[in-house]
Design an enzyme around this catalytic site. Structure first.
Site, PDB file in Angstrom:
ATOM      1  N   GLY A 129      38.767  40.784 -59.272  1.00 45.70           N
ATOM      2  CA  GLY A 129      39.309  39.466 -58.925  1.00 45.70           C
ATOM      3  C   GLY A 129      38.191  38.437 -58.963  1.00 45.70           C
ATOM      4  O   GLY A 129      38.144  37.503 -58.158  1.00 45.70           O
ATOM      5  N   ALA A 130      37.283  38.609 -59.928  1.00 46.57           N
ATOM      6  CA  ALA A 130      36.037  37.835 -59.974  1.00 46.57           C
ATOM      7  C   ALA A 130      36.246  36.355 -60.240  1.00 46.57           C
ATOM      8  O   ALA A 130      35.363  35.545 -59.944  1.00 46.57           O
ATOM      9  CB  ALA A 130      35.103  38.422 -61.041  1.00 46.57           C
ATOM     10  N   ALA A 135      35.856  35.172 -54.413  1.00 52.05           N
ATOM     11  CA  ALA A 135      34.724  35.737 -55.141  1.00 52.05           C
ATOM     12  C   ALA A 135      33.703  34.666 -55.479  1.00 52.05           C
ATOM     13  O   ALA A 135      32.499  34.844 -55.269  1.00 52.05           O
ATOM     14  CB  ALA A 135      35.215  36.428 -56.415  1.00 52.05           C
ATOM     15  N   ARG A 163      41.575  39.515 -64.960  1.00 48.99           N
ATOM     16  CA  ARG A 163      42.405  39.432 -66.164  1.00 48.99           C
ATOM     17  C   ARG A 163      41.992  38.285 -67.086  1.00 48.99           C
ATOM     18  O   ARG A 163      42.329  38.286 -68.262  1.00 48.99           O
ATOM     19  CB  ARG A 163      43.876  39.278 -65.756  1.00 48.99           C
ATOM     20  CG  ARG A 163      44.441  40.532 -65.112  1.00 48.99           C
ATOM     21  CD  ARG A 163      45.840  40.335 -64.593  1.00 48.99           C
ATOM     22  NE  ARG A 163      45.904  39.387 -63.496  1.00 48.99           N
ATOM     23  CZ  ARG A 163      46.909  39.310 -62.625  1.00 48.99           C
ATOM     24  NH1 ARG A 163      47.931  40.137 -62.750  1.00 48.99           N
ATOM     25  NH2 ARG A 163      46.906  38.428 -61.661  1.00 48.99           N
ATOM     26  N   HIS A 297      35.749  39.409 -41.956  1.00 44.21           N
ATOM     27  CA  HIS A 297      34.477  38.690 -42.014  1.00 44.21           C
ATOM     28  C   HIS A 297      34.052  38.142 -40.654  1.00 44.21           C
ATOM     29  O   HIS A 297      32.860  37.899 -40.433  1.00 44.21           O
ATOM     30  CB  HIS A 297      34.549  37.564 -43.051  1.00 44.21           C
ATOM     31  CG  HIS A 297      35.361  36.382 -42.634  1.00 44.21           C
ATOM     32  ND1 HIS A 297      36.719  36.305 -42.833  1.00 44.21           N
ATOM     33  CD2 HIS A 297      35.013  35.230 -42.024  1.00 44.21           C
ATOM     34  CE1 HIS A 297      37.173  35.164 -42.372  1.00 44.21           C
ATOM     35  NE2 HIS A 297      36.157  34.481 -41.872  1.00 44.21           N
ATOM     36  N   LEU A 299      33.840  39.766 -37.970  1.00 47.92           N
ATOM     37  CA  LEU A 299      32.985  40.760 -37.317  1.00 47.92           C
ATOM     38  C   LEU A 299      31.552  40.702 -37.836  1.00 47.92           C
ATOM     39  O   LEU A 299      30.657  41.312 -37.250  1.00 47.92           O
ATOM     40  CB  LEU A 299      33.567  42.168 -37.518  1.00 47.92           C
ATOM     41  CG  LEU A 299      34.926  42.411 -36.863  1.00 47.92           C
ATOM     42  CD1 LEU A 299      35.357  43.851 -37.066  1.00 47.92           C
ATOM     43  CD2 LEU A 299      34.898  42.076 -35.378  1.00 47.92           C
ATOM     44  N   HIS A 359      41.313  38.929 -36.422  1.00 46.86           N
ATOM     45  CA  HIS A 359      40.040  38.372 -35.950  1.00 46.86           C
ATOM     46  C   HIS A 359      39.908  38.430 -34.430  1.00 46.86           C
ATOM     47  O   HIS A 359      38.948  38.997 -33.891  1.00 46.86           O
ATOM     48  CB  HIS A 359      39.906  36.906 -36.381  1.00 46.86           C
ATOM     49  CG  HIS A 359      39.876  36.687 -37.857  1.00 46.86           C
ATOM     50  ND1 HIS A 359      39.396  37.625 -38.742  1.00 46.86           N
ATOM     51  CD2 HIS A 359      40.253  35.619 -38.613  1.00 46.86           C
ATOM     52  CE1 HIS A 359      39.499  37.147 -39.973  1.00 46.86           C
ATOM     53  NE2 HIS A 359      40.009  35.937 -39.919  1.00 46.86           N
ATOM     54  N   LYS A 454      44.016  32.271 -28.379  1.00 44.19           N
ATOM     55  CA  LYS A 454      44.589  31.025 -28.887  1.00 44.19           C
ATOM     56  C   LYS A 454      44.012  30.715 -30.259  1.00 44.19           C
ATOM     57  O   LYS A 454      42.798  30.773 -30.458  1.00 44.19           O
ATOM     58  CB  LYS A 454      44.294  29.880 -27.913  1.00 44.19           C
ATOM     59  CG  LYS A 454      44.871  28.534 -28.345  1.00 44.19           C
ATOM     60  CD  LYS A 454      44.735  27.475 -27.258  1.00 44.19           C
ATOM     61  CE  LYS A 454      43.303  27.030 -27.030  1.00 44.19           C
ATOM     62  NZ  LYS A 454      43.224  25.846 -26.134  1.00 44.19           N
ATOM     63  N   ARG A 589      45.376  18.674 -29.204  1.00 44.63           N
ATOM     64  CA  ARG A 589      44.901  19.924 -28.603  1.00 44.63           C
ATOM     65  C   ARG A 589      45.936  21.048 -28.681  1.00 44.63           C
ATOM     66  O   ARG A 589      45.757  22.093 -28.076  1.00 44.63           O
ATOM     67  CB  ARG A 589      44.502  19.685 -27.148  1.00 44.63           C
ATOM     68  CG  ARG A 589      43.321  18.738 -26.994  1.00 44.63           C
ATOM     69  CD  ARG A 589      42.959  18.563 -25.535  1.00 44.63           C
ATOM     70  NE  ARG A 589      41.868  17.606 -25.380  1.00 44.63           N
ATOM     71  CZ  ARG A 589      40.581  17.903 -25.454  1.00 44.63           C
ATOM     72  NH1 ARG A 589      40.209  19.147 -25.702  1.00 44.63           N
ATOM     73  NH2 ARG A 589      39.665  16.976 -25.296  1.00 44.63           N
TER      74      ARG A 589
END
Length: 615
Positions: A129-130, A135, A163, A297, A299, A359, A454, A589
């Site tokens: 999937g470059a 990427a 592709r 990401h 982490l 996340h 939240k 907010r």
């Protein structure tokens, strides 16, 4: 470990004096190079002078030392006309703490990982999937940063696969648009970019074609032929619908026959428990769990990796990390922009699947876990799974959902579009762009402590943080001086993940003077002021972990099973009953319902305080 690690024995024998000598010569060569850069006769195609160090420790390359050490010496040489005494040099180098190959090897040992001998192995990174945004904007720049930092082996290759039809040169032009010297500000690294791009090549092919992946394998074999062993990483930067097709074709036709093969899989990992289980079942037909690296990401953020250090390397915090002292924990994620043309993709998942279920829940499990037996990846992940399995399933009464609406911006006369104004979003969509969730952990450490999660788009600020609000002081002698609102004077530990990375503790303090007045102040560790070095991007850290075989920050299958079990029922209920999200203005907010949810458990959101706006 890094470039130069293929000669570990020579590097490990370097003493401090030898390291200082190399730093000093590096700085001199850098100074010479910069003076030549100002000359029109400088040939930009020649290798960097300071990479051709010929010292008594010839096997020790620039990778052995941090950029900070050489930069510090160079700056001193420039300001002091090149006169640097041995004593001054020693102080400069010691203050920058050179991180050498031995340090890197010790880092891996601490996590129970055996260092690879890159003198015998080639490393190939295939980005599937470059031609996609992820990427181009994240993966290739992260690989370049690792190269710039000397963290890739000498013999590595990067191959893009997608592709789209293009030549190697067209591919290099495509990825070069997003390469930048983010590591050392102001340093010209055009030559290094050219060196990096020379390692990049491209193969076009279909994702479901073993024949095309066979052509990829032929290219990889050709690139790796100078080494007896070849290790391969496949980064699947593609939609989850074609994960299985690529895994099948790659494993059958392009796996390494002489080394290991590892596959990085991007979220989303399904939409619910059933789809995740089906995805796992399909992947397991072609890959083992050991080969799969499920990347989140978040982490890889510096402050998230520091969580275990904060808890387990400081005597102060671990005794307080429980229901006796902590009143509530908040994990907050907010963005100050909307979907901006990506609404069609976002609408398939919504904010709960996109942010909270992965996340924020991963951050919660790291925060709340029991001390692991060791820093080994499996020991840490075992404790995270225990936390998730101890949690109560999310109830509808503990969920608030919202969706941002458009409004005119102040003074500019420009309208800020609502979610439904996005042309890619289906008309009348009920997809939530905001959610607040109250969760509980049924174990001895956390029983009764609300964990409030939240997340939202188009809010008033961009931030991600963990806020730990401690209990009130029992029998407080200074209660009369704190006013009626004791919550505003509670001790609070804030771990700011981004931006302006920091850790600060709110304490009550006497205002200097002859009277007795109290106010709340911060004990503040701001990373940009304390640490002058570059903070690595999350993708840099995580890709390096895959190279090293370190799975601490990657998600195991049983973690995801436990996570989906918590949220699948509520997600189905929200969609089947067509719950209408509460509308909130762009740049606000969030919906009022989030404040009612917090108040239900005696909590006030910590990010609404005025004194935290500039944090």
């Amino acid at each position: 470990v890094g470039r130069g690690a293929h000669t570990p024995h020579a590097s490990l024998r370097l003493d401090q004096a030898s390291q200082r000598a190399v730093v000093f010569k590096t700085a001199r060569l850098r100074t010479a190079q910069r003076s030549q850069l100002q000359s029109s006769s400088f040939d930009r195609r020649q290798p960097r002078l300071w990479r051709e160090l010929t010292t008594d420790a010839a096997t020790c390359r620039r990778d052995v030392l941090t950029h900070a050490a050489a930069e510090a010496v160079q700056q001193e040489m420039q300001t002091g006309n090149g006169a640097v005494s041995e004593e001054e040099l020693t102080k400069l180098i010691d203050s920058t703490s050179p991180h050498n190959v031995q340090d890197a090897v010790e880092d891996l040992k601490a996590y129970g990982i055996e260092a690879e001998d890159w003198g015998k192995s080639a490393l190939s990174v295939v980005v599937v999937g470059a031609s996609g945004d992820l990427a181009r904007k994240k993966i290739f720049p992260a690989l370049f940063a690792l190269y710039h930092e000397g963290m890739l082996p000498d013999y590595f290759n990067i191959v893009g696969y997608s592709r789209s039809k293009m030549t190697d040169e067209e591919f290099r032009d495509l990825i070069s648009e997003n390469l930048a010297c983010r590591v050392t500000a102001g340093e010209d690294c055009g030559v290094e970019m050219e060196e990096y791009l020379s390692r990049c090549s491209y193969v076009a092919g279909q994702y479901k074609s073993e024949e095309d992946f066979g052509k990829l394998n032929t290219r990889l074999d050709e690139l790796e032929k100078k080494r007896g062993k070849a290790d391969r990483i496949f980064y699947l930067s593609i939609p989850p619908a074609i994960f299985t097709d690529v895994a099948a074709s790659a494993s059958a036709a392009a796996s390494s026959k002489t080394g290991w093969t590892r596959v990085i899989v991007e979220k989303p990992f399904g939409r619910d428990s059933e789809s995740f289980q089906q995805l796992s079942k399909d992947l397991y037909k072609h890959l083992s769990e050991e080969q799969i690296y499920r990347i989140d990401h978040y982490l890889g953020k510096e402050l998230i990796e520091n969580l275990t250090v904060l808890r387990f390397a400081n005597l102060l915090f671990e005794p307080l990390w429980n229901r006796k002292y902590i009143r509530n924990v908040q994990v907050i994620f907010s963005e100050n922009f909307g979907t901006e043309g990506r609404g069609g993709y976002f609408d398939q998942y919504g904010i709960i699947r996109d942010v909270i279920q992965n996340h924020l829940l991963q951050i919660l499990s790291l925060f709340a876990m029991e001390p692991p037996v060791s820093l080994d990846a499996e020991d840490i992940r075992n404790e995270k799974v225990k936390v998730l399995r101890s949690m109560k399933q999310v109830a509808m009464a503990d969920v608030v959902v919202g969706q941002y609406r458009g409004r005119g911006s102040k003074g500019a006369g420009k309208r800020l579009p609502g979610y439904l104004d996005d042309d890619t979003v289906p008309a009348g969509s009920l997809c939530p762009t905001f959610s607040a969730v109250a969760m509980f952990i049924n174990n001895a450490r956390w029983d009764g402590v609300p964990f409030l999660l939240k997340a939202g788009k188009a809010l008033h600020s961009k931030r991600a943080e963990i806020r730990v609000q401690f209990r009130h002081v029992p029998g407080n002698l200074y209660k009369a001086k704190m006013g009626a609102d004791l919550d505003s004077a509670t001790n609070e530990l804030v771990i700011r993940i981004q931006p302006n990375e920091s850790i600060y503790l709110k304490i009550n303090n006497k205002v200097p003077g002859l009277g007795l007045s109290l106010d709340t102040q911060r004990l503040d560790l701001s990373y940009d002021q304390t640490y002058k070095s570059h903070l690595p991007d999350a993708y840099e850290r995580l890709i390096l972990d895959v190279i090293n075989g370190d799975k601490r920050l990657f998600i195991r299958a049983d973690e995801l099973e436990a996570a989906w079990a918590l949220f699948t029922p509520i997600l189905k209920e929200l969609e089947e009953t067509k719950v209408a999200p509460e509308l909130y203005p762009y740049g606000s907010r969030g919906p009022v319902g989030a404040h009612y949810l917090a108040a239900k458990y005696g909590v006030r959101w910590g990010d609404v305080n005025a004194d935290d706006e500039d944090a």
